[in-house]
Design a protein around this motif. Structure first.
Motif, PDB file in Angstrom:
ATOM      1  N   ALA A  19       1.103  -1.146  -0.003  1.00  0.00           N
ATOM      2  CA  ALA A  19      -0.209   0.141   0.163  1.00  0.00           C
ATOM      3  C   ALA A  19       1.123   1.493  -0.078  1.00  0.00           C
ATOM      4  O   ALA A  19       1.274   1.383   0.570  1.00  0.00           O
ATOM      5  N   PRO A  20       1.123   2.225  -0.685  1.00  0.00           N
ATOM      6  CA  PRO A  20       1.474   3.236  -0.709  1.00  0.00           C
ATOM      7  C   PRO A  20       1.132   4.393  -0.311  1.00  0.00           C
ATOM      8  O   PRO A  20       0.429   4.477  -0.012  1.00  0.00           O
ATOM      9  N   SER A  21       2.267   4.923   0.620  1.00  0.00           N
ATOM     10  CA  SER A  21       1.539   6.166   0.912  1.00  0.00           C
ATOM     11  C   SER A  21       0.696   7.629   0.232  1.00  0.00           C
ATOM     12  O   SER A  21      -0.070   8.634   0.839  1.00  0.00           O
ATOM     13  N   TRP A  22       0.866   6.853  -0.945  1.00  0.00           N
ATOM     14  CA  TRP A  22      -0.273   8.405  -1.471  1.00  0.00           C
ATOM     15  C   TRP A  22      -1.445   7.598  -1.201  1.00  0.00           C
ATOM     16  O   TRP A  22      -2.550   8.817  -2.564  1.00  0.00           O
ATOM     17  N   TYR A  23      -1.411   6.611  -1.577  1.00  0.00           N
ATOM     18  CA  TYR A  23      -3.094   5.999  -1.244  1.00  0.00           C
ATOM     19  C   TYR A  23      -4.000   6.177   0.331  1.00  0.00           C
ATOM     20  O   TYR A  23      -3.841   6.590   0.967  1.00  0.00           O
ATOM     21  N   LEU A  24      -5.128   7.059  -0.411  1.00  0.00           N
ATOM     22  CA  LEU A  24      -6.443   8.074   0.182  1.00  0.00           C
ATOM     23  C   LEU A  24      -6.807   6.775   1.333  1.00  0.00           C
ATOM     24  O   LEU A  24      -7.809   5.934   0.872  1.00  0.00           O
ATOM     25  N   ARG A  25      -6.705   7.336   2.463  1.00  0.00           N
ATOM     26  CA  ARG A  25      -6.931   5.876   3.904  1.00  0.00           C
ATOM     27  C   ARG A  25      -7.831   6.283   4.428  1.00  0.00           C
ATOM     28  O   ARG A  25      -7.981   7.982   4.978  1.00  0.00           O
ATOM     29  N   PRO A  26      -9.063   5.824   5.611  1.00  0.00           N
ATOM     30  CA  PRO A  26      -9.687   6.068   6.470  1.00  0.00           C
ATOM     31  C   PRO A  26      -8.906   7.303   7.344  1.00  0.00           C
ATOM     32  O   PRO A  26      -9.777   7.391   8.448  1.00  0.00           O
ATOM     33  N   VAL A  63      -9.087  10.884   6.564  1.00  0.00           N
ATOM     34  CA  VAL A  63     -10.261  11.677   6.888  1.00  0.00           C
ATOM     35  C   VAL A  63     -11.575  10.487   6.889  1.00  0.00           C
ATOM     36  O   VAL A  63     -11.287   9.975   6.585  1.00  0.00           O
ATOM     37  N   ASP A  64     -12.666  11.049   8.274  1.00  0.00           N
ATOM     38  CA  ASP A  64     -14.018  10.476   7.975  1.00  0.00           C
ATOM     39  C   ASP A  64     -14.831  11.305   7.002  1.00  0.00           C
ATOM     40  O   ASP A  64     -15.850  11.319   6.691  1.00  0.00           O
ATOM     41  N   ASN A  65     -14.314   9.883   5.896  1.00  0.00           N
ATOM     42  CA  ASN A  65     -15.146   9.654   4.793  1.00  0.00           C
ATOM     43  C   ASN A  65     -15.166   8.674   4.651  1.00  0.00           C
ATOM     44  O   ASN A  65     -14.888   7.867   4.265  1.00  0.00           O
ATOM     45  N   SER A  66     -16.935   8.502   4.142  1.00  0.00           N
ATOM     46  CA  SER A  66     -17.408   6.915   3.797  1.00  0.00           C
ATOM     47  C   SER A  66     -16.859   6.921   1.872  1.00  0.00           C
ATOM     48  O   SER A  66     -17.017   4.933   2.521  1.00  0.00           O
ATOM     49  N   HIS A  67     -16.868   7.255   1.339  1.00  0.00           N
ATOM     50  CA  HIS A  67     -16.219   6.971   0.573  1.00  0.00           C
ATOM     51  C   HIS A  67     -15.331   6.812  -0.048  1.00  0.00           C
ATOM     52  O   HIS A  67     -14.016   4.915  -0.432  1.00  0.00           O
ATOM     53  N   VAL A  68     -13.870   7.173   0.554  1.00  0.00           N
ATOM     54  CA  VAL A  68     -11.983   6.586   1.068  1.00  0.00           C
ATOM     55  C   VAL A  68     -12.264   5.258   1.756  1.00  0.00           C
ATOM     56  O   VAL A  68     -11.833   4.478   2.103  1.00  0.00           O
ATOM     57  N   ARG A  69     -13.395   5.190   3.031  1.00  0.00           N
ATOM     58  CA  ARG A  69     -13.250   4.295   3.550  1.00  0.00           C
ATOM     59  C   ARG A  69     -13.273   2.717   2.833  1.00  0.00           C
ATOM     60  O   ARG A  69     -12.936   2.434   2.994  1.00  0.00           O
ATOM     61  N   GLU A  70     -14.394   2.967   2.189  1.00  0.00           N
ATOM     62  CA  GLU A  70     -15.387   2.049   1.331  1.00  0.00           C
ATOM     63  C   GLU A  70     -13.862   1.715   0.764  1.00  0.00           C
ATOM     64  O   GLU A  70     -14.077  -0.080  -0.031  1.00  0.00           O
ATOM     65  N   ASN A  71     -13.644   2.558  -0.364  1.00  0.00           N
ATOM     66  CA  ASN A  71     -12.515   2.496  -0.858  1.00  0.00           C
ATOM     67  C   ASN A  71     -11.393   1.580  -1.399  1.00  0.00           C
ATOM     68  O   ASN A  71     -10.716   0.921  -2.053  1.00  0.00           O
ATOM     69  N   ILE A  92      -2.787  17.203  -0.225  1.00  0.00           N
ATOM     70  CA  ILE A  92      -4.037  17.338  -0.912  1.00  0.00           C
ATOM     71  C   ILE A  92      -4.903  16.118   0.030  1.00  0.00           C
ATOM     72  O   ILE A  92      -4.184  15.068   0.567  1.00  0.00           O
ATOM     73  N   THR A  93      -5.786  16.418   0.158  1.00  0.00           N
ATOM     74  CA  THR A  93      -6.826  14.571   0.809  1.00  0.00           C
ATOM     75  C   THR A  93      -8.089  15.506   0.755  1.00  0.00           C
ATOM     76  O   THR A  93      -8.498  16.315   0.340  1.00  0.00           O
TER      77      THR A  93
END
Length: 285
Positions: free
Chosen positions: A113-120, A123-131, A225-226
């Motif tokens: 998992a690269p550091s540039w990948y958005l993680r839960p 940020v508390d974002n439901s789309h980020v969590r699901e992705n 960027i987040t």
């Protein structure tokens, strides 16, 4: 007989940790007892403390928000159980949960998992969590190549890990362009659609597709960027922020797929050019 090995470094079938309890101990054990082990005190997919749900085929413990997404994956990907409400478990299942746990599972499913990948965790974002959850367990994007042995992975130098992390194999990437909507720098209530072009370390935006010169060019070297929590309503938007030393740019896309494509591309550029500076070229005002 099953091999005894260090579970965090081996994912072969039949491997088990050396300290598994015997059958008599398992007879008096519940899932919630396993959840109290140090490696399971934080949700496998986000920073939530003391998870009270489990995926019994993945061998992990998860929070209620992540459990909801796991249920939507289907039982062929994740079988979710409550560690408080469900109390009857076969000893073999308990042994399986003990042999995995969050630490070992993440060593497998987040190996690349690269550091540039958005993680839960960001940020508390439901789309980020699901992705993030789908990337780990459905698409399996981050699992180490099967031909790469554990010993080879451990022997990899820090430099090679940083190179992989920044995805410099593919940098600089081809130009990316498309319409996005940004908050006006003069009015914090006015949203403006602009044509964005990402090329090298600069993200430029134009008032219209036919303009020859950009209104502004953002130097992404080291920018943050987040994503932000999704704004609901009839015209739902998917917003993300670009933070530079001089300004924060608020931008949104119309679809969640566009948001991930842009945010991940921008973060790759930010990491790469922060570690590989190139001479500045004069950009139009």
């Amino acid at each position: 007989p099953p091999r005894v090995c260090r579970p965090q470094n081996c994912f072969a079938d039949g491997c088990r940790p050396a300290d598994l309890p015997d059958d008599d101990e398992l007879a008096h054990m519940q899932l919630r007892d396993i959840a109290k082990r140090e490696e399971n005190l934080v949700c496998a997919d986000c920073p939530a403390q003391n998870p009270d749900w489990a995926s019994i085929n993945l061998g992990i413990f998860i929070c209620i928000q992540c459990a909801g997404i796991h249920r939507n994956l289907g039982v062929h990907h994740s079988k979710v159980r409550s560690i408080q409400l469900d109390t009857q478990f076969d000893p073999e299942l308990l042994r399986f949960m003990l042999s995995w746990g969050n630490e070992r599972a993440n060593a497998k499913y987040e190996a690349r998992a690269p550091s540039w990948y958005l993680r839960p965790a960001e940020v508390d974002n439901s789309h980020v969590r699901e992705n993030w959850i789908r990337a780990k367990y459905v698409r399996k994007e981050f699992i180490e190549n099967e031909e790469s042995s554990s010993a080879e992975a451990e022997a990899a130098s820090e430099d090679s890990k940083q190179i992989r992390d920044a995805s410099v194999y593919f940098m600089p990437e081809p130009a990316r362009e498309g319409f996005l909507t940004k908050m006006s720098g003069r009015s914090q209530t006015l949203w403006q659609q602009r044509w964005f072009v990402l090329q090298g370390k600069f993200l430029s935006y134009y008032k219209s597709l036919t303009d020859s010169y950009p209104q502004n060019s953002i130097d992404l070297s080291g920018a943050e960027i987040t994503a932000v929590p999704t704004v609901g309503g009839p015209q739902q938007r998917h917003e993300f922020h670009i933070r530079t030393p001089s300004r924060t740019f608020q931008v949104f896309s119309q679809t969640v797929e566009e948001m991930f494509d842009w945010v991940h591309a921008l973060r790759r550029a930010s990491i790469f050019f922060a570690h590989n500076p190139v001479p500045d070229t004069k950009e139009p005002e």
